[in-house]
Design an enzyme around this catalytic site. Sequence first.
Site, mmCIF file in Angstrom:
data_model
loop_
_atom_site.group_PDB
_atom_site.id
_atom_site.type_symbol
_atom_site.label_atom_id
_atom_site.label_comp_id
_atom_site.label_asym_id
_atom_site.label_seq_id
_atom_site.Cartn_x
_atom_site.Cartn_y
_atom_site.Cartn_z
ATOM 1 C CB SER A 101 -0.956 -0.059 1.195
ATOM 2 O OG SER A 101 -1.885 0.987 1.176
ATOM 3 C CG HIS A 126 -4.200 -1.430 -2.263
ATOM 4 N ND1 HIS A 126 -4.827 -2.098 -1.253
ATOM 5 C CD2 HIS A 126 -3.560 -0.405 -1.650
ATOM 6 C CE1 HIS A 126 -4.587 -1.507 -0.102
ATOM 7 N NE2 HIS A 126 -3.814 -0.480 -0.320
#
EC number: 3.4.21.92
Length: 198
Positions: A101, A126
């Site tokens: 992330s 993501h």
Amino acid sequence: MPIGVPRVRFLYDEDTGQVWIDIYNRLYRERCLFLTHTINTKIGNQLAGLFIYLGIQDDPKDIFFFLNSPGGGIISGLAIYDSMQVVRPDTQTICVGLAASMACFLLVGGTITKRLAFPHARVMMHQPLSTFFETQTGDAVMEVDELLKMRENLIEVYAQRTGKPHWVISEDIERDVFLSPTEAKTYGLVDVVGVTLI
């Protein structure tokens, strides 16, 4: 029984002599920074401050930024990223475990040609996430709008630093994308796979 943080000797200066400090403070003095927790405001402020402190010292040596983090807050992560970009010394980013992330975003934010992943590391990227199920409708709409702006900002940086087109990044971050170090190198997130610092 907890192990605790070990203390090591450090030559402070000629007048003071040697003092005992915890190992992380010793490593900070050697220009090694660590992100080993979820990114939140406290961690973001500490790391941004350390980058700025090391950047204003009259020392051109690289800063080594070791990452083993599940990611975390976007705003705090962007504060760290921006601090990395404004300091004069190069920042070598090293993924030693998991850079997921926002930690993946920080990994790609290192000086190009000086981004490294250890052979058994994992990288996950993501799109930004948010939870607005407990907010009022008007607040949720504003939050979604802000989230979309941040998403475009992240896509822009990923595209610049990986050489991938915007549309590829946009499609890829629609879901969690886990990459091996070799795959991360092919994608352009890191430049080197290995255990030797650049």
